[in-house]
Enzyme design. Structure first.
Site, PDB file in Angstrom:
ATOM      1  CB  ALA A  47      -1.012  -0.175   1.248  1.00 63.81           C
ATOM      2  CD  GLN A 197       1.881 -10.853  -2.231  1.00 62.89           C
ATOM      3  OE1 GLN A 197       1.621 -11.919  -2.011  1.00 62.89           O
ATOM      4  NE2 GLN A 197       1.033 -10.041  -2.917  1.00 62.89           N
ATOM      5  CG  ASP A 238      -3.540  -3.470   1.135  1.00 63.59           C
ATOM      6  OD1 ASP A 238      -2.981  -4.410   1.991  1.00 63.59           O
ATOM      7  OD2 ASP A 238      -2.709  -2.907   0.339  1.00 63.59           O
ATOM      8  CG  ASN A 248      -2.924  -6.977   5.484  1.00 62.60           C
ATOM      9  OD1 ASN A 248      -2.278  -6.181   4.648  1.00 62.60           O
ATOM     10  ND2 ASN A 248      -2.309  -8.143   5.836  1.00 62.60           N
ATOM     11  CE  LYS A 249      -1.939  -9.516  -0.721  1.00 66.42           C
ATOM     12  NZ  LYS A 249      -2.623  -9.238  -2.381  1.00 66.42           N
TER      13      LYS A 249
HETATM   14  O1  MRU Z   1      -1.193  -7.147  -3.327  1.00 67.07           O
HETATM   15  P1  MRU Z   1      -0.231  -6.543  -2.496  1.00 67.07           P
HETATM   16  O2  MRU Z   1       1.077  -7.425  -2.464  1.00 67.07           O
HETATM   17  O3  MRU Z   1       0.111  -4.993  -2.740  1.00 67.07           O
HETATM   18  O4  MRU Z   1      -0.926  -6.603  -1.182  1.00 67.07           O
HETATM   19  C1  MRU Z   1       0.122  -5.872   0.020  1.00 67.07           C
HETATM   20  C2  MRU Z   1      -0.632  -6.034   1.118  1.00 67.07           C
HETATM   21  O5  MRU Z   1      -1.664  -6.689   1.537  1.00 67.07           O
HETATM   22  C3  MRU Z   1       0.393  -5.679   2.503  1.00 67.07           C
HETATM   23  O6  MRU Z   1       0.163  -6.527   3.659  1.00 67.07           O
HETATM   24  C4  MRU Z   1      -0.031  -4.156   2.810  1.00 67.07           C
HETATM   25  O7  MRU Z   1       0.157  -3.412   1.671  1.00 67.07           O
HETATM   26  C5  MRU Z   1       0.573  -3.449   3.798  1.00 67.07           C
HETATM   27  S1  MRU Z   1       2.437  -2.825   2.961  1.00 67.07           S
HETATM   28  C6  MRU Z   1       3.071  -2.150   4.193  1.00 67.07           C
END
Ligand code: MRU
Length: 353
Positions: A47, A197, A238, A248-249
């Site tokens: 994010a 990730q 996010d 979040n993810k």
């Molecule tokens: O799809 P992504 O890899 O952009 O998703 C990222 C996440 O869900 C992270 O946990 C979130 O952005 C926090 S990053 C500091």
């Protein structure tokens, strides 16, 4: 510190997060359209990082503008903002950063600045967004370290590290903050299907830092908690709604439920740029759905039979009742979040703990 996104002359340079950990390749984006594509295709993700990339991409695009009059320049500017806003829907940092660039543009126009002066101002604003993000992460690390017991075994999901921010990280910033305070901690990184990730990026960052890291597949977290092997869960976010519900993810919600069942504190670490007070609760957060191929294939190989349907949401929402605290750059917000999050915005000072 890892350079997630950096301006180098007439280019924005990003480490290609799709290729890590086996290849360390840097992508040079020379136009705003290339930056937008890099965000959409996950060259850069996380994010805060996509907010920073969008702001720097707007500044880069406008620097190359051939417009001589402010009217034509303004039309190009707003089109570039739209291009960035259409890349990914869930992380509010993206829209927050674009809004900041718009406010900067308006201030420049109101001050009667020339096109060249506006270009300079946009460059400065984008760089400020970048630098403030690093400072926020470091502050979160210092505050968050207080909730990390010495010797803690910490579970994290996805990548909320230096790669997901302008540097240092949110959830991984908390882990780094604890280590900086001399606490010996170990980390369990969820693999984080389907984009991996956790397995690829979080493990890569932490191994580089010399922090002991164990990678598990997502379906192993419950068993590990059941064996009493996890002391704390820390994740990023996010978008956090006004009531504390947190997108979040995908998979974060399941972890929060598991953590509650096992009496393990579950924390979210995120800068205030991730908090969206205009979204009342999690039901109103738009959730990105990604291509089926991310689920049906792995490394180019097909896993599922033709004809099987796929659901591939990139995020889920964790209800605020599962969250022990939201670690921000102004301190730790505690329930009720409707009040504590608002207070965090209302004060320049740290939140009293
Ligand atoms: O799809 P992504 O890899 O952009 O998703 C990222 C996440 O869900 C992270 O946990 C979130 O952005 C926090 S990053 C500091």
């Amino acid at each position: 510190m890892l350079p997630t996104v950096a301006r180098e002359g007439d280019a924005l340079v990003m480490i290609d997060q799709r290729k890590l950990p086996t290849k360390e390749i840097y992508v040079r984006c020379r136009t705003a359209a290339e930056v937008a594509r890099a965000i959409r295709t996950m060259v850069v993700r996380g994010a805060p990082a996509i907010g920073v990339a969008a702001a720097m991409g707007i500044a880069l695009g406008m620097r190359a503008s051939k417009a001589t009059g402010t009217q034509k320049f303004a039309a190009e500017f707003y089109k570039t903002c739209e291009l960035m806003a259409a890349t990914r829907p869930t992380a509010v940092n993206l829209f927050w950063a674009i809004d900041r660039m718009k406010r900067s543009f308006t201030a420049a126009a109101e001050a009667g600045e020339s096109v060249d002066q506006i270009k300079d101002r946009l460059d400065r604003e984008a760089q400020a967004i970048h630098d403030e993000d690093v400072a926020s992460c470091r502050a979160m690390g210092a505050y968050g370290a207080d909730v990390v017991p010495a010797g803690a075994r910490i579970l994290t999901h996805c990548n909320a590290g230096a790669l997901a921010t302008a540097g240092y990280g949110t959830a991984l910033g908390v882990i780094r903050g604890a280590v900086a305070q001399g606490k010996r901690v170990t980390v369990v990184a969820d693999e984080t299907r389907p984009f991996l990730q956790g397995a690829r990026l979080t493990a890569w960052e932490l191994v580089r830092d010399g922090i002991q890291t164990t990678v598990i597949t997502d379906n192993m977290a419950g068993a590990l908690m059941g064996q009493g092997q996890i002391d704390l869960v820390v994740v990023g976010a996010d978008r956090i709604a006004a009531n504390g519900d947190t997108a979040n993810k995908i998979g974060t919600y399941a972890l929060a439920v598991l953590a509650r069942e096992h009496h393990i504190p579950f924390y979210v670490a995120a800068p205030l740029s991730t908090v969206d007070l205009t979204t009342p609760d999690g039901q109103h957060i738009p959730i990105e759905e990604r291509k089926a191929r991310e689920v049906t294939h792995f490394g180019g190989n097909q896993l599922t039979p033709a004809g099987a349907l796929v659901w591939n949401p990139a995020f889920d929402v964790t209800p605020h009742r599962f969250i022990a605290g939201i670690i921000t750059e102004r301190g730790i917000c505690r329930p009720p979040y409707t009040e504590s999050l608002k207070r965090a915005f209302d004060t320049e000072a740290a939140i009293p703990s």
